[in-house]
Design a protein around this motif. Structure first.
Motif, PDB file in Angstrom:
ATOM      1  N   UNK A  27       0.767  -1.246   0.108  1.00  0.00           N
ATOM      2  CA  UNK A  27       0.028  -0.117   0.095  1.00  0.00           C
ATOM      3  C   UNK A  27       0.981   1.159  -0.083  1.00  0.00           C
ATOM      4  N   UNK A  28       2.090   1.306   0.658  1.00  0.00           N
ATOM      5  CA  UNK A  28       2.798   2.320   0.889  1.00  0.00           C
ATOM      6  C   UNK A  28       3.518   2.663  -0.563  1.00  0.00           C
ATOM      7  N   UNK A  29       3.645   1.704  -1.538  1.00  0.00           N
ATOM      8  CA  UNK A  29       4.388   2.102  -2.931  1.00  0.00           C
ATOM      9  C   UNK A  29       3.020   2.156  -3.990  1.00  0.00           C
ATOM     10  N   UNK A  30       2.048   2.086  -3.609  1.00  0.00           N
ATOM     11  CA  UNK A  30       0.747   2.192  -4.667  1.00  0.00           C
ATOM     12  C   UNK A  30       0.549   3.664  -4.973  1.00  0.00           C
ATOM     13  N   UNK A  31       0.676   4.054  -6.150  1.00  0.00           N
ATOM     14  CA  UNK A  31       0.449   5.635  -6.490  1.00  0.00           C
ATOM     15  C   UNK A  31      -0.900   5.922  -5.834  1.00  0.00           C
ATOM     16  N   UNK A  32      -0.745   7.162  -5.231  1.00  0.00           N
ATOM     17  CA  UNK A  32      -1.865   7.605  -4.744  1.00  0.00           C
ATOM     18  C   UNK A  32      -2.721   8.597  -5.747  1.00  0.00           C
ATOM     19  N   UNK A  33      -3.868   8.194  -5.967  1.00  0.00           N
ATOM     20  CA  UNK A  33      -4.983   8.877  -6.928  1.00  0.00           C
ATOM     21  C   UNK A  33      -4.837   8.096  -8.475  1.00  0.00           C
ATOM     22  N   UNK A  34      -6.022   8.314  -8.880  1.00  0.00           N
ATOM     23  CA  UNK A  34      -6.070   7.543 -10.189  1.00  0.00           C
ATOM     24  C   UNK A  34      -5.621   8.439 -11.514  1.00  0.00           C
ATOM     25  N   UNK A  35      -5.271   7.588 -12.698  1.00  0.00           N
ATOM     26  CA  UNK A  35      -4.966   8.288 -13.767  1.00  0.00           C
ATOM     27  C   UNK A  35      -6.094   8.927 -14.084  1.00  0.00           C
ATOM     28  N   UNK A  36      -6.052  10.214 -14.592  1.00  0.00           N
ATOM     29  CA  UNK A  36      -7.009  10.863 -15.312  1.00  0.00           C
ATOM     30  C   UNK A  36      -7.142  11.008 -16.907  1.00  0.00           C
ATOM     31  N   UNK A  37      -8.161  10.678 -17.301  1.00  0.00           N
ATOM     32  CA  UNK A  37      -8.563  10.729 -18.700  1.00  0.00           C
ATOM     33  C   UNK A  37      -9.558  11.670 -19.068  1.00  0.00           C
ATOM     34  N   UNK A  38      -9.261  12.621 -19.963  1.00  0.00           N
ATOM     35  CA  UNK A  38     -10.590  13.634 -20.445  1.00  0.00           C
ATOM     36  C   UNK A  38     -10.485  13.184 -22.008  1.00  0.00           C
ATOM     37  N   UNK A  39     -11.837  12.925 -22.624  1.00  0.00           N
ATOM     38  CA  UNK A  39     -12.220  12.722 -23.697  1.00  0.00           C
ATOM     39  C   UNK A  39     -13.076  14.122 -24.431  1.00  0.00           C
ATOM     40  N   UNK A  40     -12.189  14.995 -25.115  1.00  0.00           N
ATOM     41  CA  UNK A  40     -12.960  16.045 -25.532  1.00  0.00           C
ATOM     42  C   UNK A  40     -14.163  15.831 -26.372  1.00  0.00           C
ATOM     43  N   UNK A  41     -15.187  16.749 -26.208  1.00  0.00           N
ATOM     44  CA  UNK A  41     -16.293  16.970 -26.733  1.00  0.00           C
ATOM     45  C   UNK A  41     -16.243  16.578 -28.279  1.00  0.00           C
ATOM     46  N   UNK A  42     -17.129  15.586 -28.548  1.00  0.00           N
ATOM     47  CA  UNK A  42     -17.368  15.198 -29.870  1.00  0.00           C
ATOM     48  C   UNK A  42     -16.179  14.180 -30.361  1.00  0.00           C
ATOM     49  N   UNK A  43     -15.542  13.944 -29.820  1.00  0.00           N
ATOM     50  CA  UNK A  43     -14.321  13.205 -30.187  1.00  0.00           C
ATOM     51  C   UNK A  43     -14.311  11.538 -29.454  1.00  0.00           C
ATOM     52  N   UNK A  44     -13.649  10.597 -30.393  1.00  0.00           N
ATOM     53  CA  UNK A  44     -13.741   9.309 -29.701  1.00  0.00           C
ATOM     54  C   UNK A  44     -12.299   8.864 -29.409  1.00  0.00           C
ATOM     55  N   UNK A  45     -12.325   8.069 -28.293  1.00  0.00           N
ATOM     56  CA  UNK A  45     -11.072   7.666 -27.788  1.00  0.00           C
ATOM     57  C   UNK A  45     -11.392   6.037 -27.314  1.00  0.00           C
ATOM     58  N   UNK A  46     -10.269   5.253 -27.641  1.00  0.00           N
ATOM     59  CA  UNK A  46     -10.192   3.777 -27.434  1.00  0.00           C
ATOM     60  C   UNK A  46      -8.877   3.611 -26.613  1.00  0.00           C
ATOM     61  N   UNK A  47      -8.950   2.892 -25.727  1.00  0.00           N
ATOM     62  CA  UNK A  47      -8.043   2.231 -24.601  1.00  0.00           C
ATOM     63  C   UNK A  47      -8.079   0.845 -24.300  1.00  0.00           C
ATOM     64  N   UNK A  48      -7.054   0.179 -24.365  1.00  0.00           N
ATOM     65  CA  UNK A  48      -6.864  -1.220 -24.079  1.00  0.00           C
ATOM     66  C   UNK A  48      -5.830  -1.240 -22.976  1.00  0.00           C
ATOM     67  N   UNK A  49      -6.327  -1.992 -21.888  1.00  0.00           N
ATOM     68  CA  UNK A  49      -5.407  -2.180 -20.858  1.00  0.00           C
ATOM     69  C   UNK A  49      -5.438  -3.386 -20.238  1.00  0.00           C
TER      70      UNK A  49
END
Length: 253
Positions: A27-49
């Motif tokens: 837990x002490x080594x886990x990054x604190x806080x999420x990765x933030x992703x913003x998809x701009x208005x009208x655009x399309x984004x695809x992500x595979x994880x």
């Protein structure tokens, strides 16, 4: 070390099925806080994880996504390689936007793997669709906790969740908790969850037509897990993440 956030407890519903003992190790080594992703208005984004390489057997992926008006975000997840693996996604869907998610969990041995989502429909005329498929063997535990929250003014929301788990051994465990919290009155929301075993009648049917039992079993599992990725429109990306999922299936007892 940046351990400023207290270790979660099972009093938090989102951590109800988590392996907190494993989480405490890192837990002490886990990054604190999420990765933030913003998809701009009208655009399309695809992500595979694909669940990242585990640290001391523990792997955590945490995303905070904003899909702006009229945009589309397609997210496809695979959880497989960790003693304890967690993929957590928080989504804010703006007016006329769409969120598409396909998630797969493939677990064996004593693994604990989970996908946790919260989709916030805070604006009208938006849509979301989530498909999750799990294949579990040995003493593995696979969990999906998915909440869809529809605000009072988010009329014309259309949201769906389909959650299915396949247990290859009676000692494996699948947890499915799709949840709807709806305050608007003009919406179309649905969810469904099932847990089962390989269809013996279908296996017999395939064997009767000359397929060896192991081949029939493999084909059925491949078709089942592929449901999670069918919405991925990029053929190369779909083939890549499916290949990782099929490699994990090959390793099941």
């Amino acid at each position: 070390m940046n351990n400023v956030i207290p270790l979660p407890t099972r009093k938090d519903e989102a951590w109800r099925y988590a392996d907190l003992d494993a989480l405490a190790r890192v837990w002490g080594d886990v990054p604190q806080g999420p990765e933030r992703i913003v998809v701009p208005a009208g655009e399309t984004l695809s992500r595979q994880i694909v669940l990242p390489v585990a640290m001391s057997g523990v792997s955590i992926t945490d995303l905070d996504v904003v899909i702006e008006a009229g945009a589309t975000f397609a997210l496809h997840l695979l959880a497989t390689d960790a003693d304890y693996g967690r993929m957590s996604v928080n989504i804010l869907v703006h007016e006329g936007a769409h969120f598409e998610m396909g998630g797969a969990i493939v677990g064996n041995g004593d693994q604990t793997l989970e996908i946790v989502t919260q989709v916030n429909h805070a604006h009208p005329n938006a849509t979301s669709n989530q498909v999750v498929r799990s294949v579990l063997a040995g003493h593995a535990t696979g969990s999906f906790l998915g909440k869809v929250a529809v605000a009072r003014h988010a009329q014309k929301t259309d949201a769906s969740q389909s959650v299915k788990a396949m247990l290859l051994d009676r000692t494996a465990t699948a947890n499915a908790k799709p949840e709807l919290e709806i305050y608007a009155d003009d919406v179309k929301c649905a969810h469904g969850a099932t847990v089962g075993e390989l269809d013996k009648a279908a296996l017999f049917y395939m064997a009767a037509r000359g397929l060896p039992p192991q081949v029939a079993r493999k084909l059925m599992l491949q078709a089942f897990i592929a449901d999670a990725f069918v919405s991925l429109q990029d053929d190369a990306a779909r083939e890549a993440i499916e290949a990782r999922a099929l490699a994990a299936l090959e390793g099941l007892a």
